[in-house]
Design an enzyme around this catalytic site. Structure first.
Site, PDB file in Angstrom:
ATOM      1  N   ARG A 198       2.680   7.914   8.064  1.00 52.33           N
ATOM      2  CA  ARG A 198       3.103   6.616   8.606  1.00 52.33           C
ATOM      3  C   ARG A 198       2.204   6.137   9.747  1.00 52.33           C
ATOM      4  O   ARG A 198       2.099   6.783  10.788  1.00 52.33           O
ATOM      5  CB  ARG A 198       4.582   6.677   9.036  1.00 52.33           C
ATOM      6  CG  ARG A 198       4.885   7.695  10.101  1.00 52.33           C
ATOM      7  CD  ARG A 198       6.393   7.844  10.315  1.00 52.33           C
ATOM      8  NE  ARG A 198       6.995   8.589   9.197  1.00 52.33           N
ATOM      9  CZ  ARG A 198       8.062   9.371   9.305  1.00 52.33           C
ATOM     10  NH1 ARG A 198       8.681   9.505  10.456  1.00 52.33           N
ATOM     11  NH2 ARG A 198       8.534  10.011   8.259  1.00 52.33           N
ATOM     12  N   ASP A 258       1.165   7.562   1.607  1.00 54.14           N
ATOM     13  CA  ASP A 258       2.225   8.550   1.753  1.00 54.14           C
ATOM     14  C   ASP A 258       1.584   9.925   1.719  1.00 54.14           C
ATOM     15  O   ASP A 258       0.718  10.193   0.869  1.00 54.14           O
ATOM     16  CB  ASP A 258       3.252   8.411   0.620  1.00 54.14           C
ATOM     17  CG  ASP A 258       4.471   9.245   0.922  1.00 54.14           C
ATOM     18  OD1 ASP A 258       5.475   8.694   1.393  1.00 54.14           O
ATOM     19  OD2 ASP A 258       4.408  10.486   0.718  1.00 54.14           O
ATOM     20  N   SER A 268       4.041  13.112   8.152  1.00 56.06           N
ATOM     21  CA  SER A 268       3.922  11.860   7.403  1.00 56.06           C
ATOM     22  C   SER A 268       2.621  11.115   7.676  1.00 56.06           C
ATOM     23  O   SER A 268       1.977  11.290   8.705  1.00 56.06           O
ATOM     24  CB  SER A 268       5.104  10.978   7.799  1.00 56.06           C
ATOM     25  OG  SER A 268       4.794   9.617   7.723  1.00 56.06           O
ATOM     26  N   ASP A 320      10.971   3.041  -3.158  1.00 54.87           N
ATOM     27  CA  ASP A 320      11.692   4.308  -3.318  1.00 54.87           C
ATOM     28  C   ASP A 320      12.266   4.861  -2.005  1.00 54.87           C
ATOM     29  O   ASP A 320      13.186   5.672  -2.030  1.00 54.87           O
ATOM     30  CB  ASP A 320      10.774   5.374  -3.941  1.00 54.87           C
ATOM     31  CG  ASP A 320       9.456   5.541  -3.170  1.00 54.87           C
ATOM     32  OD1 ASP A 320       9.254   4.823  -2.172  1.00 54.87           O
ATOM     33  OD2 ASP A 320       8.632   6.378  -3.577  1.00 54.87           O
ATOM     34  N   HIS A 321      11.746   4.425  -0.873  1.00 54.10           N
ATOM     35  CA  HIS A 321      12.198   4.989   0.405  1.00 54.10           C
ATOM     36  C   HIS A 321      13.385   4.219   0.986  1.00 54.10           C
ATOM     37  O   HIS A 321      14.437   4.791   1.265  1.00 54.10           O
ATOM     38  CB  HIS A 321      11.057   4.964   1.426  1.00 54.10           C
ATOM     39  CG  HIS A 321      10.049   6.051   1.273  1.00 54.10           C
ATOM     40  ND1 HIS A 321       9.279   6.216   0.153  1.00 54.10           N
ATOM     41  CD2 HIS A 321       9.664   7.040   2.125  1.00 54.10           C
ATOM     42  CE1 HIS A 321       8.480   7.256   0.316  1.00 54.10           C
ATOM     43  NE2 HIS A 321       8.698   7.776   1.508  1.00 54.10           N
ATOM     44  N   ARG A 357      10.182  18.963   3.899  1.00 54.65           N
ATOM     45  CA  ARG A 357      10.126  18.923   5.367  1.00 54.65           C
ATOM     46  C   ARG A 357      11.499  19.200   5.951  1.00 54.65           C
ATOM     47  O   ARG A 357      12.497  18.652   5.475  1.00 54.65           O
ATOM     48  CB  ARG A 357       9.643  17.546   5.853  1.00 54.65           C
ATOM     49  CG  ARG A 357       8.204  17.347   5.531  1.00 54.65           C
ATOM     50  CD  ARG A 357       7.611  16.082   6.115  1.00 54.65           C
ATOM     51  NE  ARG A 357       6.185  16.129   5.847  1.00 54.65           N
ATOM     52  CZ  ARG A 357       5.448  15.078   5.525  1.00 54.65           C
ATOM     53  NH1 ARG A 357       5.986  13.879   5.465  1.00 54.65           N
ATOM     54  NH2 ARG A 357       4.171  15.230   5.286  1.00 54.65           N
TER      55      ARG A 357
HETATM   56  C1  MIC Z   1       7.809  11.389   4.615  1.00 52.55           C
HETATM   57  O1  MIC Z   1       8.046  12.211   3.744  1.00 52.55           O
HETATM   58  O2  MIC Z   1       7.806  11.664   5.827  1.00 52.55           O
HETATM   59  C2  MIC Z   1       7.481   9.960   4.197  1.00 52.55           C
HETATM   60  C3  MIC Z   1       8.592   9.116   4.606  1.00 52.55           C
HETATM   61  O3  MIC Z   1       7.366   9.889   2.802  1.00 52.55           O
HETATM   62  C4  MIC Z   1       6.154   9.586   4.854  1.00 52.55           C
HETATM   63  C5  MIC Z   1       5.804   8.170   4.715  1.00 52.55           C
HETATM   64  C6  MIC Z   1       6.536   7.285   5.665  1.00 52.55           C
HETATM   65  O4  MIC Z   1       6.793   7.661   6.801  1.00 52.55           O
HETATM   66  O5  MIC Z   1       6.826   6.160   5.243  1.00 52.55           O
HETATM   67  C7  MIC Z   1       4.957  10.408   4.405  1.00 52.55           C
HETATM   68  O6  MIC Z   1       5.113  11.512   3.979  1.00 52.55           O
HETATM   69  O7  MIC Z   1       3.819   9.947   4.541  1.00 52.55           O
HETATM   70 FE1  SF4 Z   2      10.064  10.464  -0.274  1.00 50.16          FE
HETATM   71 FE2  SF4 Z   2       8.454  11.525   1.582  1.00 50.16          FE
HETATM   72 FE3  SF4 Z   2      10.711  12.753   0.864  1.00 50.16          FE
HETATM   73 FE4  SF4 Z   2       8.723  12.643  -0.831  1.00 50.16          FE
HETATM   74  S1  SF4 Z   2       8.722  13.687   1.133  1.00 50.16           S
HETATM   75  S2  SF4 Z   2      10.858  12.264  -1.302  1.00 50.16           S
HETATM   76  S3  SF4 Z   2       7.840  10.650  -0.425  1.00 50.16           S
HETATM   77  S4  SF4 Z   2      10.538  10.779   1.896  1.00 50.16           S
END
Ligand code: MIC
Ligand code: SF4
Length: 649
Positions: A540, A122, A538, A67-68, A382
């Site tokens: 990550r 995530d 995140s 999905d990312h 975010r």
């Molecule tokens: C995000 O919203 O920052 C992400 C991308 O979903 C991350 C995960 C990632 O960095 O792959 C998260 O929220 O953990």
């Molecule tokens: Fe995807 Fe993270 Fe954004 Fe949710 S917050 S839509 S999991 S990138």
């Protein structure tokens, strides 16, 4: 816990306790029933899972979502998708193909079960708390261990009761509720806490609304957020054809909470998180009618069918303002398909919305970067500086109602000005077709499945057991509230490198200091110094793996965000905290520091250490509380080495 009355969270945690005791502040190990991964963290998580040598996952349900990284402007993402699909097939994991939707939205619709535990790579995994799960975000390695049957460890959290009373006024949304919570508690107010929602107001919120609130609880730094599982949950699961999955989860009448906060829903007003932090919350009146250039609707926070129905109602018969670009990404194939069948998709298209695939998209900087300095209203969770892909863009986080209405007016607008609000009801039955979820091969056929590894997939960085002494220079000094987006930026250009740590490391911290990767690599070994709430955002693990690759041995800060601290330990990097926060001022970039005898100190159970600054002569006390488990992980050089060792015994 004796006969004491339990909160809803404690009921689930106690049913899953496999290690430790129920004592606040101590470490507990819980059994994980379900896991989820997404593609940006998933490739690394599955490489780690493979390295552990477990043939088949031991969870009740594990799902790998794509999905990312869905913008395929090179071979890398497509290769990763194929890799994840093949690993899933071989090792007993369901595979949600690209196009099926955002992990959290799909998991809520199709797989989440009240009373179960879910661990996801995530940070927005707590979305599952909307149906009464203990759903926690973690680094990929923790998820890999959970897939292998290992427990997940957390510090037994404080439980905060958010008691909801009253009912939301027309056009005021669940998003406004979580914005109100963020305003009160801030982005570090939830660290070490589970947020549990109770009170009569809970009954006025449906599952999609509850899930918006638990989703964005991640921005509080909370371990997770939980709603009870009640008749409303049962009704949602029935509409999803899953009534049999329902169990009731509610707190005992006299349950004791560590803290109680009351929110009268009828007093909540539409608001926005202003640039550049989710807790910089202001009311519509405070923000005023500022000009808007972009509106993005979607993300795991606000992409449910209910949200889309409201958006379509607001857009019906109107045209998006000439100065505004409106994009809409429905959260799942189910949502998109139902919008199409009901004609609501045509309403959106007719109004001029740019319909995007069901994926994270603009939320993670995968396209739709705003114009220079532009104001972008987003229904996401975010708004860290630069996350949208445009460094000087001004991103405001709002409800779908505020977003859609502002897209029409061209200025930031209070949705209560729309006028009368009709009743929005969920469809009696959601359209159920799980044809985009591939089931794994049967165990006896698994050995025939070939793992498809693209050239961009590089192994886990080299680790080494903790050194006897650490003597090194400070390669970087940063301030408060550093996010993982600062440490390891995402976006369309960098995300394809998630399975290639040497390549992605070249982007580490460049948002703060362009020269950092080169400097750290040249030093070979170094320290990073930071302020409070270091590593928020995140899950990550790349924000720990890139520093590991660049030779960072310890990070010394005023305070850490939960997931990032765990990721540092998992990567074998020492997470140290100043005992006197003012000592932060006694270290500069370039100073030479040492931690003499650190290995012995940690082995002998010490939790306080002396950091010697050889540049100005200061002896600075720092701390890290280890449990026997985290101590052994640290000594081994990280969780992967620790797990490999443990599996040999
Ligand atoms: C995000 O919203 O920052 C992400 C991308 O979903 C991350 C995960 C990632 O960095 O792959 C998260 O929220 O953990
Ligand atoms: Fe995807 Fe993270 Fe954004 Fe949710 S917050 S839509 S999991 S990138």
């Amino acid at each position: 816990m004796g006969n004491t009355a339990l909160t809803a969270s404690e009921k689930i945690l106690s049913a899953h306790l496999v290690d430790g005791e129920f004592k606040k502040g101590t470490e507990i190990g819980i059994k994980i029933d379900q896991t989820l991964t997404q593609d940006a963290t998933g490739t690394m998580a599955y490489l780690e899972f493979e390295a552990m040598g477990v043939p088949r996952v031991k969870t009740e349900k594990s799902v790998a979502y794509i999905d990312h990284n869905t913008l395929q402007n090179g071979f890398e993402n497509a290769d990763d998708h194929r890799f994840i699909g093949s690993v899933a097939k071989k090792h007993g994991i369901s595979f949600s193909r690209p196009g099926n939707g955002i992990c959290h939205q799909v998991h809520l619709e199709r797989f989440g079960i009240p009373g179960k535990t879910l661990l996801g790579s995530d940070s927005h995994t707590p979305t599952g708390g909307g149906i009464g799960m203990i759903a926690i975000g973690a680094g990929g390695l923790d998820v890999a261990v959970a897939m292998g049957g290992g427990a997940y460890y957390i510090t037994y959290p404080k439980i905060v009761n958010i008691k909801l009373t009253g009912k939301l006024s027309p056009w005021v949304a669940a998003k406004d509720v979580i914005l109100e919570v963020l305003k009160r508690l801030t982005v570090k107010g939830g660290v070490g806490k589970i947020i549990e929602y109770t009170g009569d107001g809970v009954k006025t919120l449906g599952v999609p609304e509850r899930a918006t609130i638990t989703n964005m609880g991640a921005e509080l730094g909370a371990t997770t957020s939980v709603f009870p599982s009640d008749e409303i949950t049962k009704d949602f699961l029935r509409r999803q054809g899953r009534e049999a999955d329902w169990v009731e989860i509610k707190p005992d009448e006299n349950a004791v909470y560590d803290e109680t906060i009351e929110i009268d829903l009828s007093a909540v007003a539409p608001a926005a998180a202003c640039p550049h932090s989710p807790d910089n919350v202001k009311s519509c009146a405070e923000i005023g009618k500022i000009k808007v250039y972009q509106v993005c609707i979607g993300s795991c926070t606000n992409s449910s069918l209910l949200d889309m129905m409201k958006v379509a109602h607001i857009l019906k018969g109107k045209t998006v303002h000439p100065d505004v670009s409106l994009s809409i990404a429905p959260g799942s194939k189910q949502v998109l398909e139902m919008l199409a069948k009901s004609g609501l998709l045509a309403v959106m298209i007719d109004a001029g919305a740019r319909i995007l695939e069901s994926a994270c998209g603009p939320c993670i900087g995968m396209g739709q970067s705003p114009n220079s300095g532009g104001v972008s209203l987003r229904t996401f969770n975010r708004n860290f500086e630069g996350r949208s892909g445009t460094k000087d863009a001004k991103v405001y986080l709002v409800s779908p109602e505020t977003a859609a209405f502002s897209a029409i007016t061209g200025v930031f607008s209070d949705p209560r000005e729309i006028g009368e609000m009709p009743e929005f009801n969920l469809p009696e039955n959601f359209d159920i077709n799980d044809n985009m979820v591939e089931l794994p091969a049967d165990a006896d056929k698994a050995h025939d499945v070939e793992i498809l590894r693209g050239p961009n997939i590089k192994p886990y960085p080299k680790t080494e057991p903790l050194l006897a002494d650490i003597e090194a220079e400070v390669s970087l000094k940063v301030g408060d509230n550093i996010t993982t987006d600062h440490i390891m930026p995402a976006g369309a250009k960098i995300l394809p490198l998630r399975s290639n740590i040497p390549a992605i490391s070249k982007h580490c911290f460049v948002a703060c200091d362009e020269k950092f990767p080169e400097r750290a690599e040249k030093l070979g070994m170094s320290f990073i110094v930071g302020g409070s709430n270091y590593g928020q955002g995140s899950s990550r693990e790349h924000a720990a793996l890139a520093p590991l690759y660049l030779g960072v041995k310890a990070v010394i800060v005023k305070s850490f965000a939960r997931i990032h601290k765990a990721n540092l330990i998992n990567a074998g990097i020492l997470p140290l905290t100043f005992i006197n926060p003012d000592d932060y001022d006694r270290i500069s970039r370039g100073d030479k520091l040492s931690l003499k005898g650190i290995r012995n100190d940690i082995t002998s159970g010490k939790s306080e250490f002396i950091l010697q600054n050889h540049t100005d002569g200061a002896a600075i006390p720092v701390t890290c509380e280890f449990t026997p488990r985290t101590r052994d992980i640290m000594l081994a050089g990280g969780l992967l080495d620790y797990t490999r060792e443990a599996m040999k015994q």
